[in-house]
Design a protein around this motif. Structure first.
Motif, PDB file in Angstrom:
ATOM      1  N   THR A 435       0.870  -1.160   0.000  1.00  0.00           N
ATOM      2  CA  THR A 435       0.000   0.000   0.000  1.00  0.00           C
ATOM      3  C   THR A 435       0.909   1.211   0.000  1.00  0.00           C
ATOM      4  N   LEU A 436       0.339   2.397  -0.103  1.00  0.00           N
ATOM      5  CA  LEU A 436       1.143   3.607  -0.127  1.00  0.00           C
ATOM      6  C   LEU A 436       1.144   4.269   1.241  1.00  0.00           C
ATOM      7  N   ALA A 437       2.269   4.843   1.598  1.00  0.00           N
ATOM      8  CA  ALA A 437       2.392   5.657   2.804  1.00  0.00           C
ATOM      9  C   ALA A 437       3.016   6.982   2.398  1.00  0.00           C
ATOM     10  N   GLN A 447      -1.848   4.585   4.071  1.00  0.00           N
ATOM     11  CA  GLN A 447      -3.167   4.505   3.455  1.00  0.00           C
ATOM     12  C   GLN A 447      -3.792   3.142   3.726  1.00  0.00           C
ATOM     13  N   PRO A 448      -5.072   3.087   4.085  1.00  0.00           N
ATOM     14  CA  PRO A 448      -5.695   1.794   4.397  1.00  0.00           C
ATOM     15  C   PRO A 448      -5.903   0.938   3.157  1.00  0.00           C
ATOM     16  N   ILE A 449      -5.874  -0.368   3.355  1.00  0.00           N
ATOM     17  CA  ILE A 449      -6.266  -1.306   2.311  1.00  0.00           C
ATOM     18  C   ILE A 449      -7.781  -1.193   2.144  1.00  0.00           C
ATOM     19  N   PRO A 450      -8.295  -1.087   0.918  1.00  0.00           N
ATOM     20  CA  PRO A 450      -9.740  -0.944   0.731  1.00  0.00           C
ATOM     21  C   PRO A 450     -10.523  -2.080   1.395  1.00  0.00           C
ATOM     22  N   LYS A 451     -11.645  -1.716   1.975  1.00  0.00           N
ATOM     23  CA  LYS A 451     -12.512  -2.729   2.597  1.00  0.00           C
ATOM     24  C   LYS A 451     -12.948  -3.731   1.544  1.00  0.00           C
ATOM     25  N   GLY A 452     -12.934  -4.989   1.917  1.00  0.00           N
ATOM     26  CA  GLY A 452     -13.281  -6.050   0.980  1.00  0.00           C
ATOM     27  C   GLY A 452     -12.080  -6.638   0.272  1.00  0.00           C
ATOM     28  N   LYS A 453     -10.933  -5.939   0.318  1.00  0.00           N
ATOM     29  CA  LYS A 453      -9.706  -6.453  -0.280  1.00  0.00           C
ATOM     30  C   LYS A 453      -8.852  -7.098   0.791  1.00  0.00           C
ATOM     31  N   ARG A 454      -8.374  -8.279   0.502  1.00  0.00           N
ATOM     32  CA  ARG A 454      -7.601  -9.036   1.487  1.00  0.00           C
ATOM     33  C   ARG A 454      -6.248  -8.372   1.735  1.00  0.00           C
ATOM     34  N   GLN A 474      -3.789   4.701   9.249  1.00  0.00           N
ATOM     35  CA  GLN A 474      -2.797   4.661  10.315  1.00  0.00           C
ATOM     36  C   GLN A 474      -1.954   5.943  10.246  1.00  0.00           C
ATOM     37  N   LEU A 475      -1.757   6.543  11.400  1.00  0.00           N
ATOM     38  CA  LEU A 475      -0.974   7.766  11.508  1.00  0.00           C
ATOM     39  C   LEU A 475      -0.026   7.631  12.685  1.00  0.00           C
ATOM     40  N   PHE A 476       1.253   7.912  12.429  1.00  0.00           N
ATOM     41  CA  PHE A 476       2.263   7.764  13.473  1.00  0.00           C
ATOM     42  C   PHE A 476       3.115   9.026  13.563  1.00  0.00           C
ATOM     43  N   ASN A 477       3.514   9.347  14.781  1.00  0.00           N
ATOM     44  CA  ASN A 477       4.475  10.415  15.027  1.00  0.00           C
ATOM     45  C   ASN A 477       5.832   9.748  15.230  1.00  0.00           C
ATOM     46  N   LEU A 478       6.661   9.747  14.204  1.00  0.00           N
ATOM     47  CA  LEU A 478       7.922   9.005  14.242  1.00  0.00           C
ATOM     48  C   LEU A 478       8.921   9.588  15.222  1.00  0.00           C
ATOM     49  N   ASP A 479       8.755  10.851  15.569  1.00  0.00           N
ATOM     50  CA  ASP A 479       9.644  11.450  16.551  1.00  0.00           C
ATOM     51  C   ASP A 479       9.461  10.779  17.906  1.00  0.00           C
ATOM     52  N   LYS A 480       8.228  10.534  18.276  1.00  0.00           N
ATOM     53  CA  LYS A 480       7.928   9.939  19.572  1.00  0.00           C
ATOM     54  C   LYS A 480       7.752   8.424  19.492  1.00  0.00           C
ATOM     55  N   ASP A 481       7.485   7.922  18.294  1.00  0.00           N
ATOM     56  CA  ASP A 481       7.121   6.512  18.132  1.00  0.00           C
ATOM     57  C   ASP A 481       7.768   5.943  16.873  1.00  0.00           C
ATOM     58  N   PRO A 482       9.102   5.807  16.854  1.00  0.00           N
ATOM     59  CA  PRO A 482       9.781   5.333  15.641  1.00  0.00           C
ATOM     60  C   PRO A 482       9.421   3.907  15.253  1.00  0.00           C
TER      61      PRO A 482
END
Length: 512
Positions: A435-437, A447-454, A474-482
């Protein structure tokens, strides 16, 4: 660990421009350029990044004499797409690029302008030596005739290749358009659909194997290793895996010697440390991590051989050397070589989660060093966010060349950071996997995997790697959560919305 900027309000404050750098170059000799592109080398797999159980003295010399980067990314979490993006300056999703079978047609359109094309226009001699894995021919390749189109049709003057990669047939060298040492009375036939050979297979004769293999890698046995695909004929042309270091470094050095009096570009694409891992006798059993550690030693040695040639010819001072990897590390990838059992305390992907194939940082955050004694101050550490896709525009600026509209559309000029003159990185950077980030300084959105797609589960199931994919944003703060453990998407919906919109706008860009 890099202090990553935390405010979206700083968007646009970081500049990728490099005023006057190309003007300075106009009065100087054009530098030679070498890209060492290692296969499956993780962020933590070099000495200066914390390697345990093996040593990389040659690579560490480059780091100590140049710039060591902390936030550089391969364009994709797998090999073929990364190589496509690096050579074209375009994200691989635009081509729907995936890992190719060994008999795939050439992935890069011969009408597309490439990085070696651009350098040839500036007077460079260009070569690729090593693993190719970007396809050859137009489909249904006849390995007994001229194999083309290939590297020579997309900007390279010389090529010496493993046609795909070491775990796939045909297990022969290809020099320019022709298989090396091919006997016309023993023609080569390759099939990825059915067994066309009388050679034994690993699935049928596991007792013949030097390393156990899964079903996918259990086809034709060559040099005691079963490969993906079936190959008939070509007995005199078969490679011996243990010869790769000397053979590839020898071809690279010969190209350098031939072109020592004019600027050259060498793309040196290692097979190490990809599977099957078969170190030469010189390195077998010399690390504390089994064969994976041994081939890290071998990879370092091979780097040193090429650097030795530069030094002998007096070319080291004005050669820009880039050392990096095509994606993150993977320990088990089709063969049973005890890489997991013998790992010890070493962390191949450093402090990051995931690895090859993964959407987490370990999928694309890779080691990178830039070394150029004439221009780069030694002993630097650079925290700029950078992608290999940026080599194209950065090298163009280095040479004072303006890229035509639509060429290398996704490449950004990062020359100041590349040569250690700036710590400014990309405002936005796409990370590709299954997937893309997208990164925006410290923020990372997957980016989430589309619903219905495995959701692909082979990473967790067979590769011992966290895939990092979800049906939810999904969203992450890499400074605090690498390690990307705390999903902040619900807490910061406005950032999710903005990053998804930015990703959509990047995807919508049309390229030539």
């Amino acid at each position: 660990m890099k202090k990553i900027i935390t405010s979206l309000a700083l968007l646009g404050a970081m500049s990728c421009s490099s005023p006057n750098l190309h003007n300075q170059q106009e009065s100087n000799e054009k530098p030679n350029i070498i890209i060492f592109y290692v296969d499956d080398l993780g962020y933590g797999d070099i000495g200066v990044n914390g390697l345990k159980g093996a040593q990389t003295p040659e690579i560490d010399k480059l780091a100590n004499g140049g710039v060591l980067f902390t936030d550089v990314h391969s364009p994709h979490a797998t090999c073929t797409p990364s190589r496509y993006s690096m050579l074209t300056g375009e994200y691989a999703f635009r081509k729907k690029a995936q890992i190719l079978p060994g008999d795939a047609p050439l992935l890069i359109d011969t009408n597309k302008k490439t990085l070696p094309d651009m350098l040839k226009e500036e007077g460079y001699k260009t070569a690729v030596v090593g693993k190719w894995h970007l396809g050859l021919g137009n489909g249904n390749v006849d390995w007994n005739k001229d194999v083309k189109p290939g590297p020579l049709e997309i900007g390279f003057d010389y090529s010496f290749l493993l046609p795909s990669t070491g775990d796939r047939v045909p297990s022969v060298y290809l020099e320019n358009h022709n298989v090396v040492n091919l006997d016309p009375n023993d023609p080569i036939t390759v099939s990825y659909k059915k067994n066309i050979s009388d050679r034994p297979t690993g699935n049928d004769h596991p007792e013949l194997l030097r390393q156990g293999a899964d079903k996918q890698h259990g086809n034709t046995i060559i040099n005691g290793i079963s490969r993906i695909g079936y190959m008939k004929g070509g007995e005199k042309a078969l490679w011996t895996d243990e010869d790769f270091p000397e053979k590839l470094a020898g071809k690279a050095s010969a190209f350098i010697r031939k072109n020592k009096d004019n600027p050259f570009f060498l793309y040196f694409a290692f097979h190490d440390i990809h599977v099957p891992r078969l170190p030469s006798d010189q390195f077998k059993g010399k690390s504390e991590m089994g064969v994976r550690g041994d081939v890290i030693l071998q990879m370092d040695y091979t780097t040193g051989l090429v650097m030795k040639t530069l030094k002998e010819l007096g070319l080291e001072e004005n050669t820009l050397v880039i050392f990096t990897s095509d994606n993150g590390a993977v320990l088990t990838d089709g063969y049973d070589d005890h890489a997991i059992e013998l790992l010890g305390d070493h962390k191949p992907n450093g402090p990051f989660s995931g690895g090859k194939y993964s959407s987490f940082e370990g999928g694309t955050r890779v080691p990178m060093i830039a070394y150029w004694p004439k221009k780069i101050k030694a002993g630097q550490v650079n925290n700029a966010t950078f992608s290999h896709i940026d080599f194209y525009a950065s090298f163009a600026d280095l040479l004072g060349k303006k890229l035509p509209e639509g060429i290398a559309k996704d490449s950004k000029n990062m020359l100041p950071s590349l040569i250690g003159a700036s710590q400014d990185g990309r405002d936005y950077m796409v990370e590709e996997g299954f997937t893309l980030a997208i990164r925006n300084h410290n923020w990372k959105y997957i980016q989430p995997i589309p619903k219905g797609k495995r959701i692909p589960n082979f990473m967790d199931r067979t590769k011992n790697i966290e895939g990092g994919m979800s049906h939810k944003p999904q969203l992450f703060n890499l400074d605090k959560d690498p390690q990307e453990r705390t999903n902040l998407a619900k807490e910061y919906p406005e950032i999710v919305e903005q990053l998804q919109a930015k990703l959509d706008s990047i995807k919508a860009v049309e390229v030539l």
